[in-house]
Write an enzyme that holds these catalytic residues in place. Sequence first.
Site, PDB file in Angstrom:
ATOM      1  N   LYS A  11      17.044  26.730 -15.152  1.00  0.00           N
ATOM      2  CA  LYS A  11      17.507  27.546 -14.019  1.00  0.00           C
ATOM      3  C   LYS A  11      16.258  27.998 -13.271  1.00  0.00           C
ATOM      4  O   LYS A  11      15.494  28.839 -13.744  1.00  0.00           O
ATOM      5  CB  LYS A  11      18.324  28.749 -14.489  1.00  0.00           C
ATOM      6  CG  LYS A  11      18.865  29.563 -13.316  1.00  0.00           C
ATOM      7  CD  LYS A  11      19.746  30.703 -13.788  1.00  0.00           C
ATOM      8  CE  LYS A  11      20.539  31.360 -12.666  1.00  0.00           C
ATOM      9  NZ  LYS A  11      19.800  31.711 -11.480  1.00  0.00           N
ATOM     10  N   ARG A  25      18.151  28.095  -3.171  1.00  0.00           N
ATOM     11  CA  ARG A  25      19.052  26.956  -3.128  1.00  0.00           C
ATOM     12  C   ARG A  25      18.908  26.225  -1.796  1.00  0.00           C
ATOM     13  O   ARG A  25      18.705  26.861  -0.749  1.00  0.00           O
ATOM     14  CB  ARG A  25      20.463  27.511  -3.256  1.00  0.00           C
ATOM     15  CG  ARG A  25      21.543  26.483  -3.450  1.00  0.00           C
ATOM     16  CD  ARG A  25      21.596  26.058  -4.894  1.00  0.00           C
ATOM     17  NE  ARG A  25      22.714  25.175  -5.148  1.00  0.00           N
ATOM     18  CZ  ARG A  25      23.898  25.579  -5.587  1.00  0.00           C
ATOM     19  NH1 ARG A  25      24.124  26.853  -5.793  1.00  0.00           N
ATOM     20  NH2 ARG A  25      24.849  24.695  -5.828  1.00  0.00           N
TER      21      ARG A  25
HETATM   22  P1  AMP Z   1      22.835  33.343  -9.374  1.00  0.00           P
HETATM   23  O1  AMP Z   1      22.124  33.323  -8.054  1.00  0.00           O
HETATM   24  O2  AMP Z   1      22.265  34.341 -10.332  1.00  0.00           O
HETATM   25  O3  AMP Z   1      24.347  33.451  -9.206  1.00  0.00           O
HETATM   26  O4  AMP Z   1      22.600  31.920 -10.103  1.00  0.00           O
HETATM   27  C1  AMP Z   1      23.048  30.698  -9.582  1.00  0.00           C
HETATM   28  C2  AMP Z   1      21.943  30.083  -8.788  1.00  0.00           C
HETATM   29  O5  AMP Z   1      20.940  29.535  -9.627  1.00  0.00           O
HETATM   30  C3  AMP Z   1      22.352  28.900  -7.969  1.00  0.00           C
HETATM   31  O6  AMP Z   1      23.005  29.281  -6.789  1.00  0.00           O
HETATM   32  C4  AMP Z   1      21.032  28.221  -7.677  1.00  0.00           C
HETATM   33  O7  AMP Z   1      20.440  28.800  -6.526  1.00  0.00           O
HETATM   34  C5  AMP Z   1      20.186  28.599  -8.868  1.00  0.00           C
HETATM   35  N1  AMP Z   1      19.805  27.457  -9.725  1.00  0.00           N
HETATM   36  C6  AMP Z   1      18.582  27.297 -10.278  1.00  0.00           C
HETATM   37  N2  AMP Z   1      18.518  26.193 -11.022  1.00  0.00           N
HETATM   38  C7  AMP Z   1      19.743  25.588 -10.942  1.00  0.00           C
HETATM   39  C8  AMP Z   1      20.304  24.408 -11.502  1.00  0.00           C
HETATM   40  N3  AMP Z   1      19.609  23.596 -12.322  1.00  0.00           N
HETATM   41  N4  AMP Z   1      21.598  24.119 -11.195  1.00  0.00           N
HETATM   42  C9  AMP Z   1      22.322  24.925 -10.381  1.00  0.00           C
HETATM   43  N5  AMP Z   1      21.841  26.055  -9.837  1.00  0.00           N
HETATM   44  C10 AMP Z   1      20.570  26.402 -10.104  1.00  0.00           C
END
Ligand code: AMP
Length: 546
Positions: free
Chosen positions: A246, A251
């Site tokens: 992650k 994004r």
């Molecule tokens: P959050 O912003 O805390 O809801 O976490 C989800 C976000 O993690 C996604 O919208 C992406 O921007 C980010 N992200 C980072 N690495 C990945 C990955 N390998 N796959 C999907 N999302 C990822």
Amino acid sequence: MKFAAFSQVCEQLEGMSGRLEMIDLIASILPSLSDEELPVFVRFVMGRVFPDWSPQKLGIGPNLLYEAIGYVAGRKKAEVVTEVNRTGDVGGAVEHLLATKSQTSFFVEPLTLCGVYADFTRIATTDGNRSQREKLRVIKGLLGNAGPLEGRYLSRLLLEELRIGVGEGNVRDAIAGASGVNPALVAHAHQALNDLGEVALLARTGEASLRDVHIAPFRPVKMMLAQQGTISGMVEEHGSVAVEYKYDGTRFQFHKVGEECRMYSRRLEEVTGAVPDVIEILCKATAHDVILDGEVIAVKDGRPRPFQFVLRRFRRKHEVEAAMEKIELVPNVFDILYLDGETLIDRPFSERRAVLETVLSEYVAPQWVSDETKNLESIYQEALDAGHEGVMVKTRGAGYTPGVRGKNWIKVKPAVDTIDLAVVGAEWGEGRRAHLFGSFLLACQDEGGDLFPIGKVATGLSDNDLAFIYQHLKDLVVAEKGKEIVLEPKVVFEVGYAEVQKSPNYESGYALRFPRFVRMRDDKSVDEVETVDRVAARYEQQLKSL
Ligand code: AMP
């Protein structure tokens, strides 16, 4: 349709509390609209003006609107502001001012739905030095032709805040009901096309056309989102799952046709001009026409740098070159939605991943597939050691569901409880912070997108943070009473907290214990903030872990 008729519908909807009643009313109107009116009505009734994929924005702040209404109603701008403060609602204030205006105009031309939309388009497409003056001229024209009730909804629409409680879910169901088609097909077409207005038109022609939707390059699709969860939970439920780092970056969605490449942020804003280095990298990495989904991170000496560095690059409009030298960006691509004319979102993730690996020579995010919790947990540790936020665990059989925060993507990161909330108010600071906002009222949302306060945050904010935040919020002031300020909800804060408590003090019914500002999430929009239901789930979860 006359805009007056639309306003009456809005008034009826605003007075309703039952979801089914709202859906029925909307569904009863849709068949009477022409093909030109239908998409406009569908977007307007949700408080939106342009398709969600469209970069067009009205870009009208309360100030410009107050000036226009002052002119039309024959009042000073200060009187308009006083009226807005008194009613606490721009729409209500405009309605009152138009009802009590001293002069009546003789040459009133009745407003129509499509006429208003054409004027809105004019507002959105004016730019250059004279754009404010031109926008003001068009708004004055619209309000000058509006009766009091029309003024109420016109002004709210101009601020893209209709507040009549009609969300996407209601409109999707109304479209399905009016056209006699399966609601699931409407939802699916909506995910692909990212504009319910167009979906409503397609629904008119029957289920076959809804089934046959394709996503198109340069028309960004909402991003698939993740829920919180655990590695062991995912393995137990699905067996073999895919795990990726992650990344703590931003994004992106990358679109390419031939040599033409564009990039969009998580909020679907075009950022092509700000990141020419990333565009060039990705453009060279594939010979195909593609839509790719990924996260771009800032890197120094091989280690990821904090998320703020990436945002600084994404926001750049000027001196892009200088910023490029200071902050190196690297894309990590983890999904593919479109390849050479073919829409891939309904294919299982395992297939999309295989396609991705064949079309992109580099920058594919590493992935591990296993059904052993222990193996996957060691990857999680490895991710943290390498400076990433944690891991994403994904099911391999699922399609790509744009805009959905479902259970097919789970995020796993160390337990610091943070929550994303909308900033709906503020209070002036004290002492050396007296000219800045010092504390902020935060809100979560219900299913219909209405916002409910959950608490205030005043800690964790440095003087620099406050100055920066003030610059972002100062033009969003809707009303002011003593030290308290009502803000147009446009900004999202991520805040840390120790506990969710039940509380009668805030409308959401909950409050946060020890809220602490973490960061401003200008990559997120207000419709992405935490829902009351999920706050309730956090509360229940806490009780369980006691
Ligand atoms: P959050 O912003 O805390 O809801 O976490 C989800 C976000 O993690 C996604 O919208 C992406 O921007 C980010 N992200 C980072 N690495 C990945 C990955 N390998 N796959 C999907 N999302 C990822």
